[in-house]
Write a protein that holds these residues in place. Sequence first.
Motif, PDB file in Angstrom:
ATOM      1  N   ARG A   1      60.063  42.500  58.587  1.00  0.00           N
ATOM      2  CA  ARG A   1      58.642  42.241  58.331  1.00  0.00           C
ATOM      3  C   ARG A   1      57.862  42.192  59.647  1.00  0.00           C
ATOM      4  NH1 ARG A   1      57.333  37.073  55.966  1.00  0.00           N
ATOM      5  NH2 ARG A   1      55.230  37.967  55.994  1.00  0.00           N
ATOM      6  N   ALA A   2      58.516  41.684  60.694  1.00  0.00           N
ATOM      7  CA  ALA A   2      57.861  41.586  62.003  1.00  0.00           C
ATOM      8  C   ALA A   2      58.023  42.849  62.830  1.00  0.00           C
ATOM      9  CB  ALA A   2      58.445  40.390  62.767  1.00  0.00           C
ATOM     10  N   SER A   3      58.718  43.832  62.312  1.00  0.00           N
ATOM     11  CA  SER A   3      58.963  45.072  63.040  1.00  0.00           C
ATOM     12  C   SER A   3      57.717  45.959  63.009  1.00  0.00           C
ATOM     13  CB  SER A   3      60.137  45.825  62.412  1.00  0.00           C
ATOM     14  OG  SER A   3      59.724  46.502  61.230  1.00  0.00           O
ATOM     15  N   PRO A   4      57.717  47.047  63.754  1.00  0.00           N
ATOM     16  CA  PRO A   4      56.549  47.947  63.740  1.00  0.00           C
ATOM     17  C   PRO A   4      56.454  48.817  62.491  1.00  0.00           C
ATOM     18  CG  PRO A   4      58.232  48.818  65.187  1.00  0.00           C
ATOM     19  CD  PRO A   4      58.701  47.460  64.764  1.00  0.00           C
ATOM     20  N   TYR A   5      57.489  48.796  61.631  1.00  0.00           N
ATOM     21  CA  TYR A   5      57.491  49.671  60.460  1.00  0.00           C
ATOM     22  C   TYR A   5      56.602  49.120  59.346  1.00  0.00           C
ATOM     23  CZ  TYR A   5      61.603  51.695  62.722  1.00  0.00           C
ATOM     24  OH  TYR A   5      62.446  52.290  63.620  1.00  0.00           O
ATOM     25  N   ASP A   6      56.005  50.024  58.590  1.00  0.00           N
ATOM     26  CA  ASP A   6      55.218  49.658  57.418  1.00  0.00           C
ATOM     27  C   ASP A   6      56.116  49.762  56.188  1.00  0.00           C
ATOM     28  OD1 ASP A   6      53.469  49.332  55.342  1.00  0.00           O
ATOM     29  OD2 ASP A   6      51.973  50.745  56.082  1.00  0.00           O
ATOM     30  N   LEU A   7      56.534  48.602  55.662  1.00  0.00           N
ATOM     31  CA  LEU A   7      57.464  48.571  54.538  1.00  0.00           C
ATOM     32  C   LEU A   7      56.819  47.975  53.292  1.00  0.00           C
ATOM     33  CD1 LEU A   7      60.627  47.327  56.479  1.00  0.00           C
ATOM     34  CD2 LEU A   7      59.969  49.680  55.969  1.00  0.00           C
ATOM     35  N   VAL A   8      55.505  48.076  53.204  1.00  0.00           N
ATOM     36  CA  VAL A   8      54.785  47.524  52.063  1.00  0.00           C
ATOM     37  C   VAL A   8      55.273  48.127  50.752  1.00  0.00           C
ATOM     38  CG1 VAL A   8      52.528  47.387  50.942  1.00  0.00           C
ATOM     39  CG2 VAL A   8      52.724  46.915  53.366  1.00  0.00           C
TER      40      VAL A   8
ATOM     41  N   ASN B   1      64.507  29.386  72.286  1.00  0.00           N
ATOM     42  CA  ASN B   1      63.310  30.061  72.777  1.00  0.00           C
ATOM     43  C   ASN B   1      62.577  30.681  71.587  1.00  0.00           C
ATOM     44  OD1 ASN B   1      61.357  31.575  74.062  1.00  0.00           O
ATOM     45  ND2 ASN B   1      62.761  33.202  74.670  1.00  0.00           N
ATOM     46  N   PHE B   2      61.362  30.192  71.337  1.00  0.00           N
ATOM     47  CA  PHE B   2      60.590  30.685  70.203  1.00  0.00           C
ATOM     48  C   PHE B   2      59.452  31.602  70.650  1.00  0.00           C
ATOM     49  CE2 PHE B   2      62.464  26.636  68.909  1.00  0.00           C
ATOM     50  CZ  PHE B   2      63.126  27.020  67.748  1.00  0.00           C
ATOM     51  N   GLY B   3      59.624  32.255  71.785  1.00  0.00           N
ATOM     52  CA  GLY B   3      58.553  33.083  72.319  1.00  0.00           C
ATOM     53  C   GLY B   3      58.844  34.561  72.381  1.00  0.00           C
ATOM     54  N   CYS B   4      59.847  35.034  71.641  1.00  0.00           N
ATOM     55  CA  CYS B   4      60.178  36.467  71.723  1.00  0.00           C
ATOM     56  C   CYS B   4      59.373  37.295  70.722  1.00  0.00           C
ATOM     57  CB  CYS B   4      61.665  36.690  71.520  1.00  0.00           C
ATOM     58  SG  CYS B   4      62.250  36.288  69.862  1.00  0.00           S
ATOM     59  N   PHE B   5      59.011  36.684  69.583  1.00  0.00           N
ATOM     60  CA  PHE B   5      58.127  37.296  68.579  1.00  0.00           C
ATOM     61  C   PHE B   5      58.641  38.617  68.003  1.00  0.00           C
ATOM     62  CE2 PHE B   5      55.169  35.030  71.564  1.00  0.00           C
ATOM     63  CZ  PHE B   5      55.065  33.892  70.789  1.00  0.00           C
ATOM     64  N   GLY B   6      59.949  38.817  68.031  1.00  0.00           N
ATOM     65  CA  GLY B   6      60.512  39.997  67.389  1.00  0.00           C
ATOM     66  C   GLY B   6      60.197  41.310  68.072  1.00  0.00           C
ATOM     67  N   LEU B   7      59.865  41.256  69.340  1.00  0.00           N
ATOM     68  CA  LEU B   7      59.482  42.485  70.043  1.00  0.00           C
ATOM     69  C   LEU B   7      60.652  43.434  70.294  1.00  0.00           C
ATOM     70  CD1 LEU B   7      56.884  40.890  72.453  1.00  0.00           C
ATOM     71  CD2 LEU B   7      56.414  42.794  70.891  1.00  0.00           C
ATOM     72  N   HIS B   8      61.859  42.976  70.045  1.00  0.00           N
ATOM     73  CA  HIS B   8      63.019  43.864  70.231  1.00  0.00           C
ATOM     74  C   HIS B   8      62.916  45.095  69.331  1.00  0.00           C
ATOM     75  CE1 HIS B   8      64.030  40.969  67.037  1.00  0.00           C
ATOM     76  NE2 HIS B   8      64.702  41.961  66.482  1.00  0.00           N
ATOM     77  N   GLU B   9      62.471  44.917  68.086  1.00  0.00           N
ATOM     78  CA  GLU B   9      62.348  46.063  67.179  1.00  0.00           C
ATOM     79  C   GLU B   9      61.286  47.042  67.679  1.00  0.00           C
ATOM     80  OE1 GLU B   9      63.957  47.128  64.587  1.00  0.00           O
ATOM     81  OE2 GLU B   9      65.362  45.459  64.339  1.00  0.00           O
TER      82      GLU B   9
ATOM     83  N   GLU C   1      51.500  41.153  66.642  1.00  0.00           N
ATOM     84  CA  GLU C   1      50.585  41.501  67.733  1.00  0.00           C
ATOM     85  C   GLU C   1      49.334  40.608  67.722  1.00  0.00           C
ATOM     86  OE1 GLU C   1      49.327  44.172  64.294  1.00  0.00           O
ATOM     87  OE2 GLU C   1      51.169  43.288  65.092  1.00  0.00           O
ATOM     88  N   THR C   2      49.190  39.772  66.672  1.00  0.00           N
ATOM     89  CA  THR C   2      48.054  38.851  66.572  1.00  0.00           C
ATOM     90  C   THR C   2      48.517  37.419  66.814  1.00  0.00           C
ATOM     91  OG1 THR C   2      48.329  38.395  64.203  1.00  0.00           O
ATOM     92  CG2 THR C   2      47.079  40.376  64.828  1.00  0.00           C
ATOM     93  N   ALA C   3      47.564  36.544  67.140  1.00  0.00           N
ATOM     94  CA  ALA C   3      47.904  35.131  67.370  1.00  0.00           C
ATOM     95  C   ALA C   3      48.441  34.485  66.104  1.00  0.00           C
ATOM     96  CB  ALA C   3      46.669  34.382  67.867  1.00  0.00           C
ATOM     97  N   ALA C   4      47.824  34.790  64.961  1.00  0.00           N
ATOM     98  CA  ALA C   4      48.286  34.218  63.699  1.00  0.00           C
ATOM     99  C   ALA C   4      49.696  34.702  63.365  1.00  0.00           C
ATOM    100  CB  ALA C   4      47.314  34.588  62.575  1.00  0.00           C
ATOM    101  N   GLY C   5      49.945  35.985  63.627  1.00  0.00           N
ATOM    102  CA  GLY C   5      51.279  36.525  63.365  1.00  0.00           C
ATOM    103  C   GLY C   5      52.338  35.900  64.248  1.00  0.00           C
ATOM    104  N   LYS C   6      52.006  35.682  65.495  1.00  0.00           N
ATOM    105  CA  LYS C   6      52.955  35.036  66.407  1.00  0.00           C
ATOM    106  C   LYS C   6      53.289  33.624  65.932  1.00  0.00           C
ATOM    107  CE  LYS C   6      51.871  37.453  70.752  1.00  0.00           C
ATOM    108  NZ  LYS C   6      51.072  38.550  70.182  1.00  0.00           N
ATOM    109  N   ALA C   7      52.271  32.883  65.496  1.00  0.00           N
ATOM    110  CA  ALA C   7      52.503  31.520  65.030  1.00  0.00           C
ATOM    111  C   ALA C   7      53.383  31.509  63.784  1.00  0.00           C
ATOM    112  CB  ALA C   7      51.168  30.841  64.743  1.00  0.00           C
ATOM    113  N   ALA C   8      53.128  32.441  62.861  1.00  0.00           N
ATOM    114  CA  ALA C   8      53.927  32.518  61.645  1.00  0.00           C
ATOM    115  C   ALA C   8      55.369  32.906  61.953  1.00  0.00           C
ATOM    116  CB  ALA C   8      53.297  33.523  60.678  1.00  0.00           C
TER     117      ALA C   8
END
Length: 295
Positions: free
Chosen positions: A228-235, A110-118, A245-252
């Motif tokens: 990287r896909a988590s809600p944290y800013d680790l720049v 299943n490739f539709g979870c998009f890391g939303l667990h974090e 949260e964006t279409a491009a991000g989901k695809a990546a």
Amino acid sequence: MEVLERATWRACANAHASRVDAFVAPHLARRESGVKHPVHDFLFTYYSQRPAQLRRWHPGYGVRLLDAPEYDGLKGYDDGAVTASYVVAQRPLLESVHRLLAATAARPANFGCFGLHEWAMVHRLADDETRHADWPLRLGGAGTDAVVESHRIACSHFDAYRFFTPTARPLNTLAPTAADRPDFEQPACLHAGMDLYKHAFRLTPMVSSDLVADCFELARDIRVLDMRASPYDLVDLGFEPLAIETAAGKAAYAEAQRGFADRGAPLRARLVAECERLLAVTPVDHARKGSSAGR
């Protein structure tokens, strides 16, 4: 039983330690300095295997190490080899791991979870209540909550789901438990991929440390995507956010997830094969092989 001279197995042990030290040494240095790293410390703080255990090389069942006093008294060993009696005693663990990994491998990815667990792990928490409170939420608290509440969440991995906040738990379309993991886990799940490392080290010393290190390296790389896909800013740590949260991000995210699923499949298959090999061991194998080695 394969027999290794000391010079041979010491070379293997040194190569293994050097391989994992690229990751272990920085972790130990941070720990000594009291510095926390939300990405790279995970494999050492969440999982129970200590750095020293990861560095120790094991050949796996079916190999005897000659002139190896370093292994005297270690779990499962006698006279430089893992014993058949130890393997037989681990049958419940072997059966449990085999059942879970075989079921996971057989389930569609299943490739539709998009890391939303974090994201669900910080839903409606104050900034100082998050797991990595030293690091800000990229969209802030309200923005993070909005992402959770506007997406379909379908986390199949119990060890991720159990860290959901009380307000996020009812939003998950699945309800995995510790008892029914084989009914839910699927091969594209990032945490199922990282857990291959856990399964491998739990089978130590019955499986080769080369397999453990392979699983460790996969888990290390998956953790980077996970955060990287988590809600944290680790720049500031050098990790570019993957804006799921964006279409491009989901695809990546899905593309990277496919790559990790492809890397994890052969490792999962190797672990399944090792479980099957070890489950075929009987108590008399040790005496038979020891006698053959003596001749």
